[in-house]
Write a protein that holds these residues in place. Sequence first.
Motif, PDB file in Angstrom:
ATOM      1  N   GLU A 161       0.816  -1.201   0.000  1.00  0.00           N
ATOM      2  CA  GLU A 161       0.000   0.000   0.000  1.00  0.00           C
ATOM      3  C   GLU A 161       0.853   1.256   0.000  1.00  0.00           C
ATOM      4  O   GLU A 161       2.045   1.220   0.343  1.00  0.00           O
ATOM      5  CB  GLU A 161      -0.926   0.015   1.227  1.00  0.00           C
ATOM      6  CG  GLU A 161      -0.178  -0.071   2.553  1.00  0.00           C
ATOM      7  CD  GLU A 161      -1.114  -0.295   3.730  1.00  0.00           C
ATOM      8  OE1 GLU A 161      -2.321  -0.450   3.500  1.00  0.00           O
ATOM      9  OE2 GLU A 161      -0.624  -0.319   4.882  1.00  0.00           O
ATOM     10  N   THR A 162       0.230   2.360  -0.383  1.00  0.00           N
ATOM     11  CA  THR A 162       0.828   3.685  -0.306  1.00  0.00           C
ATOM     12  C   THR A 162      -0.080   4.544   0.559  1.00  0.00           C
ATOM     13  O   THR A 162      -1.298   4.575   0.359  1.00  0.00           O
ATOM     14  CB  THR A 162       0.971   4.320  -1.700  1.00  0.00           C
ATOM     15  OG1 THR A 162       1.838   3.503  -2.497  1.00  0.00           O
ATOM     16  CG2 THR A 162       1.557   5.722  -1.593  1.00  0.00           C
ATOM     17  N   SER A 163       0.503   5.227   1.540  1.00  0.00           N
ATOM     18  CA  SER A 163      -0.288   6.019   2.471  1.00  0.00           C
ATOM     19  C   SER A 163       0.573   7.131   3.056  1.00  0.00           C
ATOM     20  O   SER A 163       1.782   7.208   2.807  1.00  0.00           O
ATOM     21  CB  SER A 163      -0.840   5.128   3.588  1.00  0.00           C
ATOM     22  OG  SER A 163       0.212   4.521   4.313  1.00  0.00           O
ATOM     23  N   GLU A 164      -0.054   7.995   3.851  1.00  0.00           N
ATOM     24  CA  GLU A 164       0.686   9.033   4.558  1.00  0.00           C
ATOM     25  C   GLU A 164       1.490   8.386   5.687  1.00  0.00           C
ATOM     26  O   GLU A 164       0.983   7.529   6.421  1.00  0.00           O
ATOM     27  CB  GLU A 164      -0.283  10.067   5.129  1.00  0.00           C
ATOM     28  CG  GLU A 164       0.380  11.319   5.655  1.00  0.00           C
ATOM     29  CD  GLU A 164       0.967  12.191   4.564  1.00  0.00           C
ATOM     30  OE1 GLU A 164       1.883  12.984   4.871  1.00  0.00           O
ATOM     31  OE2 GLU A 164       0.512  12.070   3.404  1.00  0.00           O
ATOM     32  N   PHE A 165       2.759   8.769   5.811  1.00  0.00           N
ATOM     33  CA  PHE A 165       3.626   8.189   6.832  1.00  0.00           C
ATOM     34  C   PHE A 165       3.401   8.930   8.143  1.00  0.00           C
ATOM     35  O   PHE A 165       3.686  10.125   8.256  1.00  0.00           O
ATOM     36  CB  PHE A 165       5.083   8.299   6.402  1.00  0.00           C
ATOM     37  CG  PHE A 165       6.039   7.533   7.267  1.00  0.00           C
ATOM     38  CD1 PHE A 165       5.871   6.182   7.496  1.00  0.00           C
ATOM     39  CD2 PHE A 165       7.135   8.160   7.855  1.00  0.00           C
ATOM     40  CE1 PHE A 165       6.758   5.463   8.284  1.00  0.00           C
ATOM     41  CE2 PHE A 165       8.032   7.456   8.642  1.00  0.00           C
ATOM     42  CZ  PHE A 165       7.844   6.105   8.854  1.00  0.00           C
ATOM     43  N   THR A 166       2.867   8.229   9.141  1.00  0.00           N
ATOM     44  CA  THR A 166       2.451   8.873  10.394  1.00  0.00           C
ATOM     45  C   THR A 166       3.340   8.529  11.582  1.00  0.00           C
ATOM     46  O   THR A 166       3.055   8.965  12.704  1.00  0.00           O
ATOM     47  CB  THR A 166       1.008   8.472  10.734  1.00  0.00           C
ATOM     48  OG1 THR A 166       0.935   7.039  10.894  1.00  0.00           O
ATOM     49  CG2 THR A 166       0.046   8.916   9.642  1.00  0.00           C
ATOM     50  N   MET A 167       4.424   7.791  11.377  1.00  0.00           N
ATOM     51  CA  MET A 167       5.236   7.367  12.507  1.00  0.00           C
ATOM     52  C   MET A 167       5.820   8.549  13.274  1.00  0.00           C
ATOM     53  O   MET A 167       5.993   8.487  14.496  1.00  0.00           O
ATOM     54  CB  MET A 167       6.355   6.442  12.043  1.00  0.00           C
ATOM     55  CG  MET A 167       5.904   5.032  11.726  1.00  0.00           C
ATOM     56  SD  MET A 167       5.182   4.173  13.146  1.00  0.00           S
ATOM     57  CE  MET A 167       6.575   4.084  14.258  1.00  0.00           C
ATOM     58  N   GLY A 168       6.139   9.644  12.586  1.00  0.00           N
ATOM     59  CA  GLY A 168       6.669  10.804  13.281  1.00  0.00           C
ATOM     60  C   GLY A 168       5.708  11.355  14.305  1.00  0.00           C
ATOM     61  O   GLY A 168       6.100  11.728  15.423  1.00  0.00           O
ATOM     62  N   GLU A 169       4.410  11.378  13.952  1.00  0.00           N
ATOM     63  CA  GLU A 169       3.397  11.881  14.868  1.00  0.00           C
ATOM     64  C   GLU A 169       3.148  10.913  16.023  1.00  0.00           C
ATOM     65  O   GLU A 169       2.698  11.311  17.103  1.00  0.00           O
ATOM     66  CB  GLU A 169       2.076  12.139  14.136  1.00  0.00           C
ATOM     67  CG  GLU A 169       2.082  13.336  13.202  1.00  0.00           C
ATOM     68  CD  GLU A 169       2.832  13.072  11.908  1.00  0.00           C
ATOM     69  OE1 GLU A 169       3.042  11.883  11.572  1.00  0.00           O
ATOM     70  OE2 GLU A 169       3.226  14.052  11.244  1.00  0.00           O
ATOM     71  N   GLU A 170       3.420   9.619  15.819  1.00  0.00           N
ATOM     72  CA  GLU A 170       3.166   8.614  16.844  1.00  0.00           C
ATOM     73  C   GLU A 170       4.366   8.379  17.751  1.00  0.00           C
ATOM     74  O   GLU A 170       4.305   7.555  18.668  1.00  0.00           O
ATOM     75  CB  GLU A 170       2.773   7.290  16.179  1.00  0.00           C
ATOM     76  CG  GLU A 170       1.485   7.372  15.373  1.00  0.00           C
ATOM     77  CD  GLU A 170       1.215   6.105  14.576  1.00  0.00           C
ATOM     78  OE1 GLU A 170       2.040   5.166  14.652  1.00  0.00           O
ATOM     79  OE2 GLU A 170       0.188   6.051  13.883  1.00  0.00           O
ATOM     80  N   ILE A 176       9.290  -7.098   5.829  1.00  0.00           N
ATOM     81  CA  ILE A 176       8.681  -5.775   5.968  1.00  0.00           C
ATOM     82  C   ILE A 176       9.567  -4.767   5.248  1.00  0.00           C
ATOM     83  O   ILE A 176      10.788  -4.789   5.415  1.00  0.00           O
ATOM     84  CB  ILE A 176       8.546  -5.356   7.442  1.00  0.00           C
ATOM     85  CG1 ILE A 176       7.650  -6.329   8.207  1.00  0.00           C
ATOM     86  CG2 ILE A 176       8.022  -3.932   7.561  1.00  0.00           C
ATOM     87  CD1 ILE A 176       7.606  -6.052   9.701  1.00  0.00           C
ATOM     88  N   SER A 177       8.977  -3.907   4.447  1.00  0.00           N
ATOM     89  CA  SER A 177       9.747  -2.825   3.834  1.00  0.00           C
ATOM     90  C   SER A 177       8.900  -1.568   3.778  1.00  0.00           C
ATOM     91  O   SER A 177       7.664  -1.632   3.647  1.00  0.00           O
ATOM     92  CB  SER A 177      10.228  -3.197   2.428  1.00  0.00           C
ATOM     93  OG  SER A 177       9.134  -3.332   1.542  1.00  0.00           O
ATOM     94  N   ALA A 178       9.553  -0.419   3.911  1.00  0.00           N
ATOM     95  CA  ALA A 178       8.879   0.873   3.823  1.00  0.00           C
ATOM     96  C   ALA A 178       9.856   1.886   3.244  1.00  0.00           C
ATOM     97  O   ALA A 178      11.024   1.941   3.662  1.00  0.00           O
ATOM     98  CB  ALA A 178       8.395   1.330   5.197  1.00  0.00           C
ATOM     99  N   ARG A 179       9.383   2.659   2.285  1.00  0.00           N
ATOM    100  CA  ARG A 179      10.177   3.758   1.717  1.00  0.00           C
ATOM    101  C   ARG A 179       9.323   5.017   1.748  1.00  0.00           C
ATOM    102  O   ARG A 179       8.203   5.031   1.226  1.00  0.00           O
ATOM    103  CB  ARG A 179      10.619   3.447   0.292  1.00  0.00           C
ATOM    104  CG  ARG A 179      11.555   2.241   0.190  1.00  0.00           C
ATOM    105  CD  ARG A 179      12.258   2.204  -1.158  1.00  0.00           C
ATOM    106  NE  ARG A 179      11.306   2.142  -2.249  1.00  0.00           N
ATOM    107  CZ  ARG A 179      11.577   2.514  -3.504  1.00  0.00           C
ATOM    108  NH1 ARG A 179      12.777   3.000  -3.807  1.00  0.00           N
ATOM    109  NH2 ARG A 179      10.659   2.406  -4.435  1.00  0.00           N
ATOM    110  N   VAL A 180       9.862   6.073   2.359  1.00  0.00           N
ATOM    111  CA  VAL A 180       9.135   7.325   2.533  1.00  0.00           C
ATOM    112  C   VAL A 180       9.664   8.350   1.530  1.00  0.00           C
ATOM    113  O   VAL A 180      10.877   8.595   1.456  1.00  0.00           O
ATOM    114  CB  VAL A 180       9.288   7.862   3.966  1.00  0.00           C
ATOM    115  CG1 VAL A 180       8.535   9.184   4.127  1.00  0.00           C
ATOM    116  CG2 VAL A 180       8.789   6.829   4.975  1.00  0.00           C
TER     117      VAL A 180
END
Length: 299
Positions: free
Chosen positions: A150-159, A194-198
């Motif tokens: 999926e593609t979504s807004e990256f919210t980890m900074g806020e969490e 698991i992979s994530a690219r911002v």
Amino acid sequence: MSGPIDRRMVLAGALGAPLLAGLPAGAQAGEYSGLTDLDLSDDEMLRYFVKLRGSLDDRVTMGWVDAVNYAFIDGVTYPMYRLLSTTIRQTRKVDDSVYNSVSLEVAMYMDIETGKLLDQLAMPVTGNMVDVPLYRAGPSHMDLVARAEETSEFTMGEETVDGESFFAKGQVDSQRFLSLPQRRGDDFYIRQDISARVFPPGGSRPSFFYREWTINQGSWAALANPSTVSAPVDVAYIANTAFRPWMQMGDTPGHTVQNGRGGKAENPEGLPVELLRLVKLHHPDLIEDPEGVLAGESA
């Protein structure tokens, strides 16, 4: 330690390789030819994975990792710190293909040789002396599934507490999947990727990335028992991550690499002794009221 990795550490890594392959140290692959691929559906893989890393009911479990982190720059490996972390988690079944998960992770960065909790660290290559923060992220909500893209807004900074020290903002392209369920006797293995690219707005290159591989081992008898909701697990862990903002690496090419092992505790006393001491000291609410923390009712 801030110099390149030495021969002693290379040998230690070589000795660890059989463990990541699911073999005891010193064993030859031919001695364990009974390792067999299993034909499991996505729903079956997910159920076994949830039993290993969490629970089928709503009890709180505490996963943990004990790893070593290195900087990898121009083909040279620089030891940086030892990582001790725990993730408290609750899972609730939606249906056979989806489990809701709420989790919170804390991590401590320690001197590799002395085990002392770091407050400053000399970064490799740049020589910058940087402040080392404590990491606390969550509560975070997500669906556990056998495979997702999926593609979504990256919210980890806020969490995350002091989130700008750890994460960049932007759109995240993420993938998660389970694969290669295998069995040897009572030993069951399953892998998670698991992979994530911002990507920043308008950017074509990621400003942050994370790539994780785990091999999760548990008892086949326990997992196949319908009455078992949570089973012990041994985790082999490897990850590659972009330099975090607190590291102040600027345009220095490279990233960090991590490797270690982990498991799961059904209560705080099941955590590794030093990790439990640090959690009690710096995050006592996780010990006193983990359910309240996950529900957002405890600061």
